[in-house]
Design a protein around this motif. Structure first.
Motif, PDB file in Angstrom:
ATOM      1  N   ASN A   1       0.804  -1.209   0.000  1.00 13.92           N
ATOM      2  CA  ASN A   1       0.000   0.000   0.000  1.00 13.92           C
ATOM      3  C   ASN A   1       0.842   1.266   0.000  1.00 13.92           C
ATOM      4  O   ASN A   1       0.313   2.358  -0.210  1.00 13.92           O
ATOM      5  CB  ASN A   1      -0.923   0.019   1.232  1.00 13.92           C
TER       6      ASN A   1
ATOM      7  N   THR B   1       2.214  10.659  -1.466  1.00 11.78           N
ATOM      8  CA  THR B   1       1.478  10.003  -0.401  1.00 11.78           C
ATOM      9  C   THR B   1       0.646  11.034   0.352  1.00 11.78           C
ATOM     10  O   THR B   1       1.169  12.071   0.763  1.00 11.78           O
ATOM     11  CB  THR B   1       2.433   9.322   0.598  1.00 11.78           C
TER      12      THR B   1
ATOM     13  N   GLU C   1      -1.725  10.833   3.643  1.00 14.41           N
ATOM     14  CA  GLU C   1      -2.107   9.885   4.693  1.00 14.41           C
ATOM     15  C   GLU C   1      -2.777  10.596   5.846  1.00 14.41           C
ATOM     16  O   GLU C   1      -2.277  11.605   6.355  1.00 14.41           O
ATOM     17  CB  GLU C   1      -0.877   9.132   5.195  1.00 14.41           C
TER      18      GLU C   1
ATOM     19  N   LEU D   1      -3.614   7.316   0.636  1.00 17.44           N
ATOM     20  CA  LEU D   1      -3.657   7.414  -0.825  1.00 17.44           C
ATOM     21  C   LEU D   1      -2.229   7.559  -1.338  1.00 17.44           C
ATOM     22  O   LEU D   1      -1.493   8.455  -0.914  1.00 17.44           O
ATOM     23  CB  LEU D   1      -4.487   8.632  -1.256  1.00 17.44           C
ATOM     24  N   THR D   2      -1.818   6.660  -2.222  1.00 14.46           N
ATOM     25  CA  THR D   2      -0.464   6.714  -2.763  1.00 14.46           C
ATOM     26  C   THR D   2      -0.489   6.520  -4.269  1.00 14.46           C
ATOM     27  O   THR D   2      -1.345   5.815  -4.807  1.00 14.46           O
ATOM     28  CB  THR D   2       0.433   5.617  -2.143  1.00 14.46           C
ATOM     29  N   THR D   3       0.460   7.149  -4.928  1.00 20.38           N
ATOM     30  CA  THR D   3       0.602   6.939  -6.369  1.00 20.38           C
ATOM     31  C   THR D   3       2.059   7.121  -6.745  1.00 20.38           C
ATOM     32  O   THR D   3       2.815   7.842  -6.083  1.00 20.38           O
ATOM     33  CB  THR D   3      -0.281   7.913  -7.175  1.00 20.38           C
TER      34      THR D   3
ATOM     35  N   ASN E   1      -2.694   3.294  -5.178  1.00 17.60           N
ATOM     36  CA  ASN E   1      -3.404   2.584  -4.112  1.00 17.60           C
ATOM     37  C   ASN E   1      -4.299   3.545  -3.352  1.00 17.60           C
ATOM     38  O   ASN E   1      -3.916   4.697  -3.101  1.00 17.60           O
ATOM     39  CB  ASN E   1      -2.412   1.959  -3.125  1.00 17.60           C
ATOM     40  N   ALA E   2      -5.467   3.073  -2.985  1.00 21.61           N
ATOM     41  CA  ALA E   2      -6.389   3.840  -2.138  1.00 21.61           C
ATOM     42  C   ALA E   2      -6.855   2.933  -1.019  1.00 21.61           C
ATOM     43  O   ALA E   2      -7.384   1.845  -1.259  1.00 21.61           O
ATOM     44  CB  ALA E   2      -7.573   4.351  -2.941  1.00 21.61           C
TER      45      ALA E   2
ATOM     46  N   ARG F   1      -9.861  -1.310   0.127  1.00 24.49           N
ATOM     47  CA  ARG F   1      -8.609  -1.097  -0.593  1.00 24.49           C
ATOM     48  C   ARG F   1      -8.822  -1.307  -2.076  1.00 24.49           C
ATOM     49  O   ARG F   1      -9.469  -2.264  -2.497  1.00 24.49           O
ATOM     50  CB  ARG F   1      -7.536  -2.057  -0.098  1.00 24.49           C
TER      51      ARG F   1
END
Length: 802
Positions: free
Chosen positions: A173, A639, A641, A652-654, A680-681, A701
């Motif tokens: 994640n 990120t 968070e 939330l990451t990309t 990712n969420a 997720r």
């Protein structure tokens, strides 16, 4: 897969029989009246590891107020803390404040915390303090880490949908990290091979800590690590400190928690990793020595033991033990062990190729067996109030055996013959000595230095029997790997900090030696934002198996043509910006560039590179390798968070990146891990249910990546050869469809007077998305078929602590 699904449904139905009373729900915001528990622990100086005496520890948001101070040993005790989520604030004159925004208190288990405070560089009456260590979960254990260090707690591995209590699956994640495939927990970090990861436990570099974990890889289907026994740990993804050697891409630096030294506690659990029981406590009422022990057994092994078996039954079990014994006022002796065994049998006649079963091959019988054992003993002594030293002795042994038969069919599914095809047995043993000394000169300067010496013994036997007899490995002997390192932390001001270090390693097998400088600079722009930059030169050996692959010579003899391979090396450059938007909301952006060189490639021109290996069960069987390969990874990560507060959290990451390599043919190609993007969420919500402080949780997720690059199959050549033939001149040129998966986890926690029940179900791939696993040629049907990754799978979970 369908058998696995069926049996997990049975287990789910059994767990669902556990009674629970449901009532009206409301969002959980702060602890309510009801059951309570003791919160206690120790507060130490972050650099010197000495007790902080007289520190104030306060529970925020409760009425009446709860609080206490630390004693001469840095210990504190807060009895009667309401169950639920609480906030703690720790303050001490001369130290930066520490606030924990998410401490989970349950009725069935005491909360024992080991906390560290950082000394202020300036006095309060001299200048206004511009930095506050606001939340422990954002600060890594390793004070020398400047960038790309993400601390995590066992709570996160339990809470995140799809994580299954596995640290590696939880890390998927985080920004820039993705899964290699659903059947294993290997992780791809910033486009690097999963084999570039270093596992470290309690300061010891350990072998692959996974069931069915092949030598030369870092992942497997089921984790050997027990999340119930882990303490707060670090995951580092680039430009990490000098103490981490023989690590090219990333590091898991894990810690085991201490057992409760005042009260005996017990645990029972059923979940994806099996059925487990655990216990901890002091050896006697008058002793501060504690133990921690846990045993797990595969659910499928249990079913097989009572006569209910399935094709390809995964059997595994593991054991973990740790003890901590105080020695006088300044010393601590610790010992721990981690051991596990696993095996599985796949018979080709049981494989239904029409179902795209990714767990077997209808043309093979295969019987892999694995075992791993690790043990360590260490003594840590506070030499002065500013100096601490630790000496650790450890030993490990891994064994991997793989036998297979080739199945020939007469017509349809009628077996004509089963011919022994392959026999392998790989045993690797290691004895290690690890010495570390850390000294804090002042609030401004601290240094750490150490040495690690590994004595390695190997016994490798491997041969191919059909269709051509070839002895691939036949070697046994000893060698060594030694490392020296030194690290220095200098705080110019409260705002500006330098971390610098130097590491050198030598591999005795062929005399390869490397020197690795590391440096990081962090500047606090405002009280809530920092800008950081770091550089590191990192090196890693190829898997030991690679050095003993035999190449057949024209005269029929064999030669160890990989024996002179040196370290694969990599320059890491990282720039990071971190901003605390609110007390609970954090934004982080990182840009990185990684240039890899001296990677193993074949001496004659070819596509092959060691940078593309390490995500499978089989070792790399290539000879005539030299350190002439190159590669590059670069990208940007974001990120956002929100820490758990007011009943919810999100992450939330990309990442957008590019990963390329060159083999000895000089052609630049995509690595198989170059998915171009990862997103990712993750979001979770917690509700209070009823009047006994019970809670209901929902975690959602969603993850998506670009398609992996694969090498296309040459159908015409495969049809003639009756085996898969690949177009290696087009290696990693064919991109699979994009990957998408959504998971949902539902949980219910029941607090009673002296115990806590936790019931959950993890609904994996709830949309039943067909993500491509691989394409394979089937000689019986003379077709190229597509196998898909894991479909919809409910995974039940039950735990009781008391």
């Amino acid at each position: 897969m369908r058998h696995l699904f069926f049996f997990l449904q049975i287990v789910l139905a059994a767990v669902a029989l556990v009674p629970a009373a449901w009532a009206q729900s409301s969002a959980l915001t702060q602890p309510q009246e009801g059951a309570s528990q003791t919160v206690r622990g120790t507060v130490l100086d972050a650099a010197a590891k000495a007790p902080v005496i007289g520190a104030t520890v306060v529970v925020l948001g409760v009425d009446p107020p709860l609080g206490g101070t630390t004693d001469a040993d840095g210990r504190f005790r807060l009895p009667g803390v309401p169950v639920g989520r609480v906030k703690l604030r720790i303050t001490s004159i001369g130290y930066e404040d520490l606030q924990l925004n998410e401490v989970t208190v349950t009725a069935g288990k005491e909360v024992v915390l080991n906390l560290s405070l950082t000394e202020r560089l300036t006095k309060l009456d001299e200048v206004q303090v511009v930095y506050r260590r606001s939340e422990d979960r954002t600060v890594p254990n390793n004070e020398m880490a400047t960038v790309s260090a993400r601390p995590f707690s066992p709570l996160e591995a339990n809470r995140y949908a799809g994580a299954l209590g596995d640290p590696a699956r939880m890390a998927q994640n985080f920004a820039g990290i993705s899964s290699a495939n659903d059947t294993r927990n290997d992780i791809v970090v910033r486009g690097n091979s999963p084999a570039s990861l270093l596992w470290r436990l309690e300061g010891v570099n350990i072998p692959n800590p996974n069931h069915f974990g092949s030598q030369g890889t870092t992942g497997g289907p089921v984790s050997l690590l027990n999340n119930n026994l882990l303490a707060k740990s670090d995951f580092l993804t680039g430009a990490f400190p000098a103490e981490y050697a023989n690590a090219l891409g990333s590091v898991f630096d894990l810690r085991l928690r201490k057992g409760n030294d005042e009260k005996r506690e017990f645990l029972g659990q059923l979940g994806f990793n099996g059925i487990e029981v655990g216990a901890e406590g002091p050896y006697s009422k008058n002793s501060k020595a504690s133990y921690l022990v846990n045993y797990r057994y595969s659910i499928f092994s249990l079913l097989k033991a009572v006569g209910y078996s399935i094709a390809g039954t995964p059997e595994y079990q593991d054991f973990t033990f740790k003890t901590d014994v105080p020695v006088g006022q300044r010393g601590t002796f610790s010992a721990w062990t981690l051991a596990g065994r696993s095996n599985i049998t796949f018979l080709g006649k049981d494989v239904d190729s029409t179902q795209a079963d990714v767990y077997g091959d209808e043309s093979l019988n295969s019987r892999p067996t694995f075992s791993t054992g690790i043990a360590a003993a260490s003594y840590e002594h506070r030499l002065t109030d500013r100096t601490v030293g630790r000496f650790t002795l450890s030993a490990s042994r891994t064994s991997q055996q793989f036998d297979s038969d080739t199945i020939l069919y007469r017509s349809g599914r009628t077996v004509e013959a089963e011919i022994p095809a392959e026999r392998n047995k790989f045993v690797q043993e290691k004895l290690s000595a690890n010495l570390m000394v850390s000294h804090k000169f002042s609030a401004r300067d601290a240094v750490t230095a150490g040495a690690i010496v590994d004595l390695l013994r190997y016994d490798y036997r491997g041969e191919q029997l059909y269709p051509v007899a070839v002895v691939e490995r036949n070697a046994d002997g000893t060698t060594a790997l030694a490392q020296l390192y030194a690290q220095w932390k200098h705080r110019f001001t409260d705002r500006l900090t330098l971390n610098a270090g130097l590491s050198t390693s030598r591999f005795e097998l062929n005399g390869s030696t490397v020197v690795e400088p590391r440096a990081g600079l962090q500047y606090q722009l405002t009280p809530s934002s920092t800008l950081s930059a770091a550089y590191g030169l990192h090196s890693a050996l190829s898997p030991l198996l690679t050095y003993f692959y035999q190449s057949r010579q024209p005269d029929g003899s064999y030669a160890l043509t990989n024996r002179d391979l040196g370290f694969t090396r990599s320059h890491h450059f990282v720039l990071a910006y971190d901003r605390q938007l609110t007390d609970n909301l954090r934004l982080r952006a990182e840009g990185y560039y990684q240039r890899l060189f001296d990677a193993p490639v074949e001496r004659t021109p070819s596509y092959f590179s060691g940078l593309t290996e390490g995500a499978d069960f089989a070792p790399t069987n290539k000879g005539n390798l030299v350190n002439d390969g190159t590669g590059r990874n670069y990208g940007v990560e974001l990120t956002l968070e929100r820490a758990f507060a007011q009943g919810y959290y999100f992450l939330l990451t990309t990442s957008v990146f590019d990963s390329k390599y060159k083999g000895s043919d000089g052609v630049e190609r995509n690595t198989p891990f170059n998915t171009k993007f990862v997103a990712n969420a993750l979001v979770g919500r917690e509700f209070r249910v009823g009047r006994r402080d019970n809670t209901f949780t929902v975690s959602l997720r969603a993850a998506t990546t670009g398609g992996r690059y694969v090498t296309p199959i040459n159908y015409e050549a495969s049809s003639q050869a009756r085996t898969a033939v690949f177009r290696y001149n087009q290696a990693f040129s064919q991109q699979q469809d994009a990957y998408f998966r959504a998971d949902v986890k539902l949980g219910y926690k029941i607090n009673r007077a002296r115990l806590t029940h936790e019931i959950a179900v993890d609904l994996q791939n709830v949309s039943n998305r067909e993500n491509v696993f691989q394409q394979a040629y089937n000689p019986r049907t003379n077709r190229i078929g597509t196998a898909y990754q894991q479909g919809f799978l409910p995974v039940p979970f039950y735990r009781v602590t008391f």
